[in-house]
Every structure is written in C-alpha cells, then in structure tokens.
Design a protein around this motif. Structure first.
Motif, PDB file in Angstrom:
ATOM      1  N   PHE A   1       0.824  -1.192   0.182  1.00 48.99           N
ATOM      2  CA  PHE A   1       0.040   0.180  -0.028  1.00 48.99           C
ATOM      3  C   PHE A   1       0.896   1.270   0.145  1.00 48.99           C
ATOM      4  CE2 PHE A   1      -3.193  -2.958   1.420  1.00 48.99           C
ATOM      5  CZ  PHE A   1      -4.199  -2.413   1.140  1.00 48.99           C
ATOM      6  N   LYS A   2       0.538   2.431  -0.552  1.00 47.83           N
ATOM      7  CA  LYS A   2       1.120   3.544  -0.684  1.00 47.83           C
ATOM      8  C   LYS A   2      -0.016   4.628  -0.173  1.00 47.83           C
ATOM      9  CE  LYS A   2       4.221   2.058  -4.053  1.00 47.83           C
ATOM     10  NZ  LYS A   2       4.880   2.312  -5.594  1.00 47.83           N
ATOM     11  N   ILE A   3       0.166   4.856   0.955  1.00 48.72           N
ATOM     12  CA  ILE A   3      -1.142   5.813   1.545  1.00 48.72           C
ATOM     13  C   ILE A   3      -0.615   7.083   1.951  1.00 48.72           C
ATOM     14  CG2 ILE A   3      -2.716   5.935   3.610  1.00 48.72           C
ATOM     15  CD1 ILE A   3      -3.017   2.748   3.467  1.00 48.72           C
ATOM     16  N   SER A   4      -1.240   8.027   1.667  1.00 48.57           N
ATOM     17  CA  SER A   4      -0.975   9.392   2.045  1.00 48.57           C
ATOM     18  C   SER A   4      -0.889   9.664   3.411  1.00 48.57           C
ATOM     19  CB  SER A   4      -2.175  10.475   1.455  1.00 48.57           C
ATOM     20  OG  SER A   4      -2.147  11.726   2.078  1.00 48.57           O
ATOM     21  N   ALA A   5       0.241  10.354   3.827  1.00 50.02           N
ATOM     22  CA  ALA A   5       0.430  10.610   5.149  1.00 50.02           C
ATOM     23  C   ALA A   5      -0.469  11.652   5.862  1.00 50.02           C
ATOM     24  CB  ALA A   5       1.992  11.325   5.264  1.00 50.02           C
ATOM     25  N   THR A   6      -1.070  12.178   4.971  1.00 51.51           N
ATOM     26  CA  THR A   6      -2.073  13.338   5.709  1.00 51.51           C
ATOM     27  C   THR A   6      -3.626  13.263   5.188  1.00 51.51           C
ATOM     28  OG1 THR A   6      -1.709  14.860   3.653  1.00 51.51           O
ATOM     29  CG2 THR A   6      -0.300  15.180   5.776  1.00 51.51           C
ATOM     30  N   PRO A   7      -4.607  13.477   5.951  1.00 50.88           N
ATOM     31  CA  PRO A   7      -6.194  13.185   5.350  1.00 50.88           C
ATOM     32  C   PRO A   7      -6.356  14.162   4.463  1.00 50.88           C
ATOM     33  CG  PRO A   7      -5.919  14.655   7.439  1.00 50.88           C
ATOM     34  CD  PRO A   7      -4.505  14.111   7.337  1.00 50.88           C
ATOM     35  N   VAL A   8      -7.546  13.731   3.655  1.00 47.80           N
ATOM     36  CA  VAL A   8      -7.948  14.613   2.400  1.00 47.80           C
ATOM     37  C   VAL A   8      -8.469  16.017   2.890  1.00 47.80           C
ATOM     38  CG1 VAL A   8      -8.504  12.395   1.027  1.00 47.80           C
ATOM     39  CG2 VAL A   8     -10.185  13.535   2.615  1.00 47.80           C
ATOM     40  N   THR A   9      -9.049  16.174   4.053  1.00 45.29           N
ATOM     41  CA  THR A   9      -9.366  17.596   4.655  1.00 45.29           C
ATOM     42  C   THR A   9      -8.239  18.594   4.757  1.00 45.29           C
ATOM     43  OG1 THR A   9     -11.285  16.525   5.896  1.00 45.29           O
ATOM     44  CG2 THR A   9     -10.662  18.902   6.476  1.00 45.29           C
ATOM     45  N   PRO A  10      -8.096  19.704   4.071  1.00 50.69           N
ATOM     46  CA  PRO A  10      -7.060  20.594   4.000  1.00 50.69           C
ATOM     47  C   PRO A  10      -7.268  21.206   5.557  1.00 50.69           C
ATOM     48  CG  PRO A  10      -8.703  21.403   2.622  1.00 50.69           C
ATOM     49  CD  PRO A  10      -9.198  19.986   2.989  1.00 50.69           C
ATOM     50  N   ASN A  11      -5.955  21.579   6.163  1.00 49.75           N
ATOM     51  CA  ASN A  11      -5.958  22.274   7.541  1.00 49.75           C
ATOM     52  C   ASN A  11      -6.865  21.644   8.577  1.00 49.75           C
ATOM     53  OD1 ASN A  11      -4.352  24.460   6.409  1.00 49.75           O
ATOM     54  ND2 ASN A  11      -6.205  25.246   5.555  1.00 49.75           N
ATOM     55  N   ALA A  12      -6.783  20.157   8.522  1.00 50.98           N
ATOM     56  CA  ALA A  12      -7.607  19.211   9.512  1.00 50.98           C
ATOM     57  C   ALA A  12      -7.063  19.683  10.789  1.00 50.98           C
ATOM     58  CB  ALA A  12      -7.250  17.666   8.997  1.00 50.98           C
ATOM     59  N   THR A  13      -8.043  19.457  11.745  1.00 58.93           N
ATOM     60  CA  THR A  13      -7.505  19.785  13.130  1.00 58.93           C
ATOM     61  C   THR A  13      -6.453  18.912  13.871  1.00 58.93           C
ATOM     62  OG1 THR A  13      -9.206  18.386  14.041  1.00 58.93           O
ATOM     63  CG2 THR A  13      -9.947  20.488  13.612  1.00 58.93           C
ATOM     64  N   GLU A  14      -5.815  19.267  14.709  1.00 58.75           N
ATOM     65  CA  GLU A  14      -4.742  18.567  15.369  1.00 58.75           C
ATOM     66  C   GLU A  14      -5.311  17.020  15.770  1.00 58.75           C
ATOM     67  OE1 GLU A  14      -1.756  18.347  19.296  1.00 58.75           O
ATOM     68  OE2 GLU A  14      -2.905  20.034  18.749  1.00 58.75           O
ATOM     69  N   SER A  15      -6.514  16.861  16.223  1.00 59.61           N
ATOM     70  CA  SER A  15      -7.089  15.817  16.592  1.00 59.61           C
ATOM     71  C   SER A  15      -7.385  14.880  15.386  1.00 59.61           C
ATOM     72  CB  SER A  15      -8.377  15.910  17.329  1.00 59.61           C
ATOM     73  OG  SER A  15      -8.203  16.674  18.559  1.00 59.61           O
ATOM     74  N   ALA A  16      -7.887  15.337  14.322  1.00 56.63           N
ATOM     75  CA  ALA A  16      -8.184  14.559  13.070  1.00 56.63           C
ATOM     76  C   ALA A  16      -6.777  14.198  12.586  1.00 56.63           C
ATOM     77  CB  ALA A  16      -8.794  15.402  12.035  1.00 56.63           C
ATOM     78  N   VAL A  17      -5.944  15.005  12.355  1.00 54.24           N
ATOM     79  CA  VAL A  17      -4.698  14.496  12.010  1.00 54.24           C
ATOM     80  C   VAL A  17      -3.903  13.220  12.675  1.00 54.24           C
ATOM     81  CG1 VAL A  17      -2.122  15.223  11.862  1.00 54.24           C
ATOM     82  CG2 VAL A  17      -4.015  16.739  11.074  1.00 54.24           C
ATOM     83  N   LYS A  18      -4.232  13.377  14.205  1.00 54.71           N
ATOM     84  CA  LYS A  18      -3.803  12.306  15.053  1.00 54.71           C
ATOM     85  C   LYS A  18      -4.625  11.082  14.889  1.00 54.71           C
ATOM     86  CE  LYS A  18      -1.892  14.576  19.433  1.00 54.71           C
ATOM     87  NZ  LYS A  18      -2.178  14.669  20.588  1.00 54.71           N
ATOM     88  N   LEU A  19      -5.959  11.113  14.514  1.00 54.97           N
ATOM     89  CA  LEU A  19      -6.706  10.001  14.258  1.00 54.97           C
ATOM     90  C   LEU A  19      -6.444   9.222  12.940  1.00 54.97           C
ATOM     91  CD1 LEU A  19      -9.111   8.137  14.674  1.00 54.97           C
ATOM     92  CD2 LEU A  19     -10.631   9.877  14.017  1.00 54.97           C
ATOM     93  N   TYR A  20      -6.183  10.172  11.725  1.00 57.00           N
ATOM     94  CA  TYR A  20      -5.805   9.475  10.513  1.00 57.00           C
ATOM     95  C   TYR A  20      -4.435   8.783  10.821  1.00 57.00           C
ATOM     96  CZ  TYR A  20      -4.514   9.392   5.839  1.00 57.00           C
ATOM     97  OH  TYR A  20      -4.018   8.728   4.605  1.00 57.00           O
TER      98      TYR A  20
END
Length: 551
Positions: free
Chosen positions: A142-161
C-alpha cells in the motif's frame, strides 16, 4: 559485467513468471440443479449453466500455501453476485457484470499446499461458467497518503488519521455499533451503553471504536424531544469516548430532505413500512449534475447537511475527531441516495463534503467512501474526497472468514492508496484468517445488539475472546490516549519492494524492518505481531529486500 547483469535480469524475469492452470467446468462437480451444456466455441467440450445451482472445482493444486489469483471465465445475462468458497469456507462474494459474450472476472483466494476445492455457490445464481484459471498471486504494498484529505485538518483529526494509517496492515481496531439509546443516561460514561457493555460482557474488553448514528437528526420529526435526545446522547458518547482514547464513527441514515416522509428507505426496501420517494436528481439542472441552487431538493439537502455539520462543529470545539461515513452502501438499491446513477451519487457525495468542509468549516472528520462491491469504481466521488474505502459484509452466523476477495477487490480499486475497512458486519473476521489471507481490515464493527439485533451474537464466544485478547486486535484498553499520541505526518521517503532478490555473497547488515505499507518499524522483528514484513539489508553496497512472515 554487461553479460552478468543481463543474466541476473533474465533470472529475475524467469523467476517472476507464473503460469495459470486451467480447470474446465465440464470436469467439475455440479449440484443444486446446475447442468453441463455441450457446446462449440468454448474451452473444452462445453460449459456449466449454474441456474440455481453450484459448481465445485476439485483437485485444484497449490505448490505452497498462500494467496492465488482465480480467474472465472463466465457469461451472465444480468448483473449477478455469487459466493466463492475455498475448501468449504466462504472466501467472499464475486460480482459478475452482465455480458452477452464470454468474459473474465478475477478474484483472490487463499489455498493450502496440495489439493483444494474452489466452489461458486448460489447467492443470486444464473451465470454460466466455462472454466477457471488459478495462478500465484503477486501482492503489492500500500502507498497511503501521510495526511488526510481535509485541508488544514484539526490536530485531533491528524492524530486519528495517523493512528489509522500507522496500524493499517498490522492491527485491526475492534468496533461496535450502537442502536437503542433509551438505556443510556445523558452524560454518563459511554461504557454504560448497552451495546458497549455487550462487548465487555462477552470478552472482558471494550471496543476501541464505537458506531453512532444521526438516524433521528433529520426528517420531519427531528425536532421532537425524543429524537433530539437520541442525537444528543450520541454526541455525549462521542465526547466521552474520545476523552477515553477511543474512536467515534458516525453513520447517517438520512431521512427525506424535503421532510415529507420520516423515512430513508425506498418503497421496494421498506417491507410495507413508511418509505420516501424523494429523488435527489430533481436538484440538478436538467441533463447535468450541476446543482440548481434554487430547487427545493437542493435547498432541503443543504439544510440537512448544515444541520449535521453543526454537530461536528460542536465536537470540533472540544477537540474531538471522528470518522464519518456519509451516503453509506452506495449502489445498494434500498436508500434514496442510491436510486440514481453513479455520476449523480458522486455529485451528491461531493456536495456533502464541500458543504461541510469548505463552507461550514468541519475539519475534524476522517471521510469514508462506502460502496457496494459492484459500484466501487463507477460511483467513486474522487480520491480527494475520502480517506478510507470501506465495505459492509454480513456473513452467515459463525462464518469468521476474512472476506479476502472483497479486501483485494477494494485494494485494487483504490490502486493500493486507501485504508480499507469493514465498516459493518455480523460475525467478526477471525484475526488469524485476516493475517493468513493478507486481508487485514483497518477495523470491523458488528451492528448493534439492542433493538433485538442479532449480529453480535453471530460470533462464537471463543472467537470473541481469542480475538479481543490477541495483540493484533486493538481494544480500548490498548489505545495510547490522544493526549499522548504523536502523529506521523511526514510521507515515507523510500519505496519497498516485496520481491525477493537473488542471493549475494558477503556480510549482510540489516538496514531496517518495514511493514507492507513501507513504514519503518525498527531494526528487529522482536515485539512485532504476526504478519508479513519487509527486511531491508545491505550487502556489498547493494540494498536487498526480502519478505519475512512472522508466525
């Protein structure tokens, strides 16, 4: 040197070649009314017409245990889906698209060393089979993006992803859906909810992921006190769960956006109950998928989206993140959002995302695209609109197979770029089956036990306990705590080959151990769970990658 280099390349090419073995339908075992048809213009002397029956290919040989690619040469007058079974166990369902000429559909099956039986058994039936071909399966990382698709995601969302991405392929998150809220007191510990307690009673552990539904948050009765209380309790559970280190996962059974009917089912799926005939395509400009912002349908849709977004914004203010699965089971003909074309569905999904993220400012959700197997490609809203690709599978009671065929289909559909989850299920897939089949779902989530739900009871006691106590299954007790967890937001700078290179003389120095996504795990496999890893070594200045199976 040139000759030696060319020789090595030739050896690698030859070693990677795999030849398919063909098994003719006329030599297979038929049952349940299936029959052989003698015909010309096919492979061999004829084909099998399954009708309401089954076909079993006996004596399928495998040199070694592992995954194999299975190609079925078939015809079907209309779209059909049927079960694939290997040695009597369900491996998944196969979608057969309508075709008036012979065509191929490919899936993956795990075979044991020696002889096996591969069967196609009736789910819908009514296909013709000429032959199957079996050949070794070549996996890819798998080659999965290191960041979520939501731009400027919250710190909590970045942690969850980051947590989802870090564990994908190695461990599976345990989940449980909630149903009835009447036994839960507003503001109480989420562990007191009856569905969450059910998991603890069966296993002695709590699920790390809890499913919540905006079932009563929209529709003509949304403002009634009981309905509002149901949603408020779900939000209360989400807050407490996140604080305890868990993961809230939201579904939305979206009722008629025009508020004419208190229903989300269409007539054919309502079983005599209330249904909606809302047609969201009336919100488009004629002949397009461009929204008519003056239409009643568009205004009703947007009003509901904004209402749900406000709940997410409430969580966002308190630092809570979650998983959101909108417009679920896309392509299944039972919800109003699946009655039209894939192109129209994709436009609706994009509207939900764009309105919530770009207009309302929802930055705390990890987004899920949840199609039926047959619509995974044709209904896709675009990879920039979702982080996770998921499917809902309800096996028969006590069937704890990995559902590897669906996993591999979704892996292929996403070009190995998305996290893959089992977002609804009855019996849980056994962790040993998942790792043996290399079909390690990000999470699983049985549907609720309240409201007379039978789904959690479809898992055997022994399987419940062994899985929840396995180091490869993440329970709430295993969660690190969001205040302690550090997100990994840098992309991998290296690519990892899973092909075994030729042996080279000299001292080997281990450079690192990587998971099948290419994530660096250290320089030793000690402490790692069972599964496949890539060991990268340096020999005579060359980097050599080999696959290692830790048992």
């Amino acid at each position: 040197m040139i000759k030696r280099k060319n020789f090595i390349i030739l050896i690698l090419a030859l070693s990677s070649m795999a030849f398919a073995t063909k098994y003719e339908a006329e030599a297979a075992t038929l049952s349940g009314g299936a029959k052989n048809v003698n015909a010309s213009g096919v492979s061999g002397t004829g084909y099998a017409d399954l009708q309401e029956g089954n076909i079993s290919f006996n004596g399928v040989t495998a040199e070694s245990a592992g995954k194999y690619q299975v190609t079925i040469h078939y015809k079907a007058g209309d779209f059909k889906a049927n079960y694939l079974k290997v040695n009597g166990a369900t491996a998944g369902t196969i979608d057969f698209n309508a075709t008036t000429s012979w065509a191929d559909v490919t899936t993956v099956a795990t075979l044991k060393a020696g002889t096996n039986t591969i069967s196609i058994e009736k789910y819908w039936g009514w296909i013709s089979v000429d032959y199957i071909e079996v050949e070794p399966y070549h996996s890819s990382p798998f080659k999965i993006s290191a960041t979520p698709v939501t731009p400027n995601a919250t710190e909590s969302a970045v942690k969850l992803y980051s947590f989802l991405r870090e564990n994908f392929g190695k461990k599976t998150i345990s989940g449980m859906m909630t149903g009835d809220m009447s036994g839960y007191t507003m503001g109480a510990d989420f562990k007191t909810h009856d569905d969450v307690k059910y998991t603890y009673t069966r296993t002695g552990k709590y699920p790390a992921l809890v499913g919540l539904d905006f079932l009563f948050a929209s529709g003509p009765k949304a403002n009634e006190s009981w309905n509002k209380e149901y949603t408020d309790k779900a939000i209360s559970i989400a807050k407490g769960l996140w604080k305890a280190g868990g993961i809230p996962a939201f579904t939305w059974h979206w009722k008629d956006p025009l508020d004419k009917k208190d229903a989300f089912y269409i007539q054919s799926a309502a079983n005599g109950g209330e249904y909606t005939d809302f047609d969201f395509s009336t919100g488009f400009k004629p002949g397009t998928t461009e929204w008519n912002t003056e239409s009643a349908a568009y205004k009703g849709i947007v009003a509901d989206i904004d209402h749900i977004a406000d709940y997410f914004l409430e969580l966002q203010k308190e630092g809570v993140a979650g998983i959101f699965r909108p417009l679920h089971e896309a392509g299944g003909k039972w919800f109003w959002w699946s009655i039209n074309s894939g192109e129209q569905f994709a436009a609706l999904y994009r509207l939900v995302y764009d309105r919530m993220v770009k207009v309302k400012g929802v930055k705390n959700m990890i987004w899920v695209y949840n199609p039926e197997g047959s619509t995974v490609n044709s209904w896709d809203p675009g990879s920039e609109y979702y982080d996770i690709l998921s499917i809902d599978i309800y096996n028969s009671a006590n069937d704890h197979s990995s559902n590897a065929s669906a996993f591999d289909k979704f892996k292929g559909a996403s070009k190995s770029t998305k996290i893959i989850a089992l977002s609804e299920n009855g019996p849980i897939p056994d962790v040993n089956n998942m790792h043996t089949d290399e079909a390690v779902w990000s999470w699983w989530m049985p549907w609720y036990s309240t409201w007379s739900g039978t789904w959690p009871g479809q898992t055997k006691d022994g399987v419940w306990k062994s899985n929840m106590n396995d180091e490869r299954i993440i329970t709430l007790e295993d969660m690190p705590g969001w205040d302690k967890y550090i997100a990994i937001t840098k992309p991998d700078t290296s690519t990892t080959s899973i092909a075994t290179m030729p042996r080279m003389a000299g001292t080997a120095t281990t450079v690192g151990i990587f998971d099948m996504n290419g994530h660096y795990l250290g320089i030793t496999t000690q402490g790692l769970p069972q599964g496949h890893y890539v060991i990268r070594k340096k020999i005579q200045g060359h980097i050599v990658n080999t696959v290692y199976l830790k048992k």
